[in-house]
Design an enzyme around this catalytic site. Structure first.
Site, PDB file in Angstrom:
ATOM      1  N   GLN A  83       1.373   5.932  11.695  1.00 54.47           N
ATOM      2  CA  GLN A  83       1.572   6.502  10.372  1.00 54.47           C
ATOM      3  C   GLN A  83       3.050   6.790  10.117  1.00 54.47           C
ATOM      4  O   GLN A  83       3.713   7.376  10.955  1.00 54.47           O
ATOM      5  CB  GLN A  83       0.771   7.798  10.202  1.00 54.47           C
ATOM      6  CG  GLN A  83      -0.648   7.585   9.719  1.00 54.47           C
ATOM      7  CD  GLN A  83      -1.556   7.113  10.825  1.00 54.47           C
ATOM      8  OE1 GLN A  83      -1.238   7.269  11.978  1.00 54.47           O
ATOM      9  NE2 GLN A  83      -2.677   6.542  10.455  1.00 54.47           N
ATOM     10  N   GLY A  84       3.514   6.363   8.955  1.00 58.26           N
ATOM     11  CA  GLY A  84       4.921   6.526   8.614  1.00 58.26           C
ATOM     12  C   GLY A  84       5.724   5.264   8.840  1.00 58.26           C
ATOM     13  O   GLY A  84       6.842   5.133   8.354  1.00 58.26           O
ATOM     14  N   ASP A  85       5.154   4.322   9.600  1.00 56.52           N
ATOM     15  CA  ASP A  85       5.850   3.069   9.877  1.00 56.52           C
ATOM     16  C   ASP A  85       5.497   1.961   8.904  1.00 56.52           C
ATOM     17  O   ASP A  85       6.131   0.899   8.901  1.00 56.52           O
ATOM     18  CB  ASP A  85       5.536   2.590  11.301  1.00 56.52           C
ATOM     19  CG  ASP A  85       6.149   3.477  12.365  1.00 56.52           C
ATOM     20  OD1 ASP A  85       7.251   3.998  12.130  1.00 56.52           O
ATOM     21  OD2 ASP A  85       5.516   3.667  13.415  1.00 56.52           O
ATOM     22  N   SER A  86       4.459   2.171   8.085  1.00 52.31           N
ATOM     23  CA  SER A  86       4.047   1.155   7.107  1.00 52.31           C
ATOM     24  C   SER A  86       5.253   0.620   6.340  1.00 52.31           C
ATOM     25  O   SER A  86       6.128   1.378   5.932  1.00 52.31           O
ATOM     26  CB  SER A  86       3.076   1.760   6.098  1.00 52.31           C
ATOM     27  OG  SER A  86       1.801   1.914   6.632  1.00 52.31           O
ATOM     28  N   ASP A 111      -0.071  -7.639   1.730  1.00 50.12           N
ATOM     29  CA  ASP A 111       0.305  -6.230   1.637  1.00 50.12           C
ATOM     30  C   ASP A 111       1.825  -6.093   1.669  1.00 50.12           C
ATOM     31  O   ASP A 111       2.412  -5.592   2.626  1.00 50.12           O
ATOM     32  CB  ASP A 111      -0.340  -5.468   2.795  1.00 50.12           C
ATOM     33  CG  ASP A 111      -0.076  -3.966   2.760  1.00 50.12           C
ATOM     34  OD1 ASP A 111       0.351  -3.464   1.700  1.00 50.12           O
ATOM     35  OD2 ASP A 111      -0.312  -3.311   3.799  1.00 50.12           O
ATOM     36  N   HIS A 155       0.814  -1.221   0.000  1.00 51.13           N
ATOM     37  CA  HIS A 155       0.000   0.000   0.000  1.00 51.13           C
ATOM     38  C   HIS A 155       0.848   1.273   0.000  1.00 51.13           C
ATOM     39  O   HIS A 155       0.324   2.371  -0.233  1.00 51.13           O
ATOM     40  CB  HIS A 155      -0.998  -0.003   1.172  1.00 51.13           C
ATOM     41  CG  HIS A 155      -0.418   0.346   2.505  1.00 51.13           C
ATOM     42  ND1 HIS A 155      -0.121  -0.609   3.463  1.00 51.13           N
ATOM     43  CD2 HIS A 155      -0.103   1.537   3.065  1.00 51.13           C
ATOM     44  CE1 HIS A 155       0.351  -0.001   4.540  1.00 51.13           C
ATOM     45  NE2 HIS A 155       0.373   1.296   4.320  1.00 51.13           N
TER      46      HIS A 155
END
Length: 250
Positions: free
Chosen positions: A205-208, A114, A68
């Site tokens: 958020q930002g760690d994906s 993912d 993603h």
């Protein structure tokens, strides 16, 4: 549920299931202890440093991230290695991306598989890589893997600085007992459920796309969750053992 990628200029990456901020409730980490942790930057990121997602170096010219995260043109991405403080451009190595492979089983409806493999334009030679976990039994309740990332901290630590946090493996039953997680696509065969029932520590958020590490191997890839560090809402990770063979072929 939210995927855990960073904000684009003026808009959120996804609002269905996946992106999260910097590690919440973590502690500072160094690139010496985790040289294989990669910051995946994007020129369209809303972050001052360009942070978009995390990734892991598995070969000198290959990184693994979340599928993603790859929703922008390939030319807008760059991989950064060896830079714990993303504001310090005087250290670390940077490479563009020359090829992207997204797992063919990935779709945004159920968030399964993912995961993506990116080939670097310039290999990061001399940098230790992280082996993939290939045994499904490694995903077991009671294990305590560590997640790394530069994502949002919600005030628990400095932004844009590499952090780590131990997040206990809760077992598939914990996430499968949550109707919203089942609706979001959680599957025992392809996901890992990790975090704290009381909340307080989590990826965000930002760690994906960043690494979940156990016993010196890449156990999981940060994928999605419901908010960040909230009670009874653990993080969801791609189980690397189920996709390891496919990742190693690209």
């Amino acid at each position: 549920m939210l995927k855990r990628a960073v904000l684009l200029v003026g808009m959120l990456l996804v609002v269905t299931a996946g992106a999260r901020p910097v590690v919440v409730g973590g502690t500072l980490a160094s690139t010496t202890e985790a040289p294989w942790v990669i910051a995946l930057n994007n020129s369209q990121s809303g972050s001052p440093s360009g942070l978009y997602c995390g990734a892991t170096l598995i070969r000198p010219d290959t990184i693994v991230t979340a599928a993603h995260c790859m929703d922008e043109p390939m030319s807008t991405y760059s991989a950064v290695q060896g830079r714990a403080d993303l504001a310090d451009s005087s250290v670390g190595q940077v490479s563009r991306i020359r090829k992207v492979w997204i797992h063919p089983g990935y779709n945004t409806k159920n968030n399964r598989y993912d995961v993506a493999v990116l080939t670097l334009s310039r290999p990061f030679r001399g940098v230790p890589v992280l082996p993939l976990e290939t045994h499904a039994r490694a995903d077991r309740a009671g294990a305590v893997p560590i997640v790394y990332g530069w994502g949002e901290t919600q005030g628990t630590g400095p932004e844009q600085t590499l952090q780590k946090a131990a997040v206990p493996d809760l077992g598939d039953g914990t996430c499968l007992a949550n109707k919203s997680y089942v609706a979001g696509g959680y599957a025992a065969a392809t996901n890992i459920c990790a975090g704290y029932r009381k909340g307080g520590i989590d990826a965000c958020q930002g760690d994906s796309g960043g690494p979940l590490v156990l016993n010196g191997r890449l156990l999981g890839v940060v994928s999605w969750g419901s908010g960040c560090a909230q009670p009874d809402k653990p993080g969801v990770y791609v189980e690397v053992a189920t996709v390891a063979k496919a990742l190693l072929q690209h």
